[in-house]
Design a protein around this motif. Structure first.
Motif, short mmCIF file in Angstrom:
data_model
loop_
_atom_site.label_atom_id
_atom_site.label_comp_id
_atom_site.label_asym_id
_atom_site.label_seq_id
_atom_site.Cartn_x
_atom_site.Cartn_y
_atom_site.Cartn_z
N ASN A 144 0.37 -4.60 0.88
CA ASN A 144 0.77 -4.06 -0.42
C ASN A 144 -0.47 -3.66 -1.24
O ASN A 144 -0.50 -2.57 -1.83
CB ASN A 144 1.60 -5.10 -1.18
CG ASN A 144 2.14 -4.55 -2.46
OD1 ASN A 144 2.91 -3.60 -2.47
ND2 ASN A 144 1.72 -5.14 -3.57
N ASP A 145 -1.48 -4.52 -1.27
CA ASP A 145 -2.69 -4.22 -2.02
C ASP A 145 -3.41 -2.99 -1.46
O ASP A 145 -3.93 -2.16 -2.21
CB ASP A 145 -3.63 -5.42 -2.03
CG ASP A 145 -3.09 -6.58 -2.85
OD1 ASP A 145 -2.17 -6.35 -3.68
OD2 ASP A 145 -3.57 -7.71 -2.66
N ARG A 147 -2.00 -0.46 0.15
CA ARG A 147 -1.21 0.73 -0.21
C ARG A 147 -1.39 1.08 -1.69
O ARG A 147 -1.49 2.25 -2.05
CB ARG A 147 0.27 0.51 0.10
CG ARG A 147 0.53 0.52 1.60
CD ARG A 147 1.99 0.64 1.94
NE ARG A 147 2.42 2.02 1.72
CZ ARG A 147 3.38 2.38 0.88
NH1 ARG A 147 4.05 1.47 0.19
NH2 ARG A 147 3.72 3.64 0.74
N GLY A 184 2.56 1.77 5.02
CA GLY A 184 3.90 1.63 4.48
C GLY A 184 4.92 1.27 5.55
O GLY A 184 5.80 0.44 5.33
N GLN A 187 4.31 -2.33 6.49
CA GLN A 187 4.81 -3.18 5.42
C GLN A 187 6.33 -3.29 5.47
O GLN A 187 6.89 -4.38 5.35
CB GLN A 187 4.34 -2.63 4.07
CG GLN A 187 4.73 -3.47 2.89
CD GLN A 187 4.25 -2.87 1.58
OE1 GLN A 187 3.93 -1.69 1.50
NE2 GLN A 187 4.21 -3.69 0.55
#
Length: 196
Positions: A144-145, A147, A184, A187
């Motif tokens: 997440n970080d 992206r 993505g 993730q």
């Protein structure tokens, strides 16, 4: 399993990665660690009670990617109304939370580096990375970080979805867009392994 996480019995997740994918993920995680930096943490031998109440920065980061990773808690850049009150509240919140948040983000990125370093990749066939439930959560945070950081650097907005998939090969943003989209997909499949 190639290119996507799958749940493993007993919890956790697994993904097949080739040597190039391992190298890219490791490089991105190391760059994230460098971007986040060490922060304003108390010394290791400091009084534990004092460390618990150590104050962090009160100003938002000037780097847009860091500002995205460590946003204001109240208002934000487009706040209306009592801007001074919102800025003061955000500064106060940041002062007592950013060091912990920075530490967690560092720990997540470091978990990615460590798990990749422990992976023995055998030639072009790659290897299967198996993550425990805790490692999966750390990976999810780091993905997440990554992206958020790449998206900020690319100035991605909600309106860019289709454009990102159709960039010409000569566009200098293309490699970062490909990394952004790939992260993505990783993730998304990792989230799927963590859902009951």
């Amino acid at each position: 399993m190639a290119g996507q996480f799958e749940a493993v019995p007993g919890g956790g997740a697994a993904v097949a990665l080739d040597e190039i994918e391992v190298s890219i993920l490791r490089s991105l995680a190391v760059q994230l660690l460098e971007l986040i930096g060490p922060g304003d943490e108390p010394a290791a031998d400091a009084d534990p009670l004092a460390a618990l109440f150590a104050e962090g920065p009160s100003e938002p980061p000037s780097d847009p990617a860091l500002a995205r990773l460590f946003p204001d808690a109240y208002g934000g850049p487009d706040a209306k109304g009592d801007d001074a009150g919102l800025r003061d509240a955000s500064a106060e919140f940041r002062r007592f939370t950013e060091n912990d948040l920075r530490g967690r983000k560092r720990a997540d990125a470091l978990a990615v580096v460590r798990t990749l370093d422990s992976l023995a990749v055998a030639g072009e066939d790659g290897a299967v990375l198996k993550l425990s439930p805790d490692e999966s959560r750390s990976w999810l945070g780091a993905l997440n970080d990554l992206r958020l950081t790449i998206g900020t650097r690319l100035e991605v907005s909600d309106d860019d979805g289709d454009e990102l998939y159709h960039l010409p090969d000569e566009d200098p943003r293309k490699p970062m867009v490909m990394a952004y989209l790939w992260l993505g997909a990783l993730q998304e499949t990792l989230v799927g392994t963590l859902l009951p």
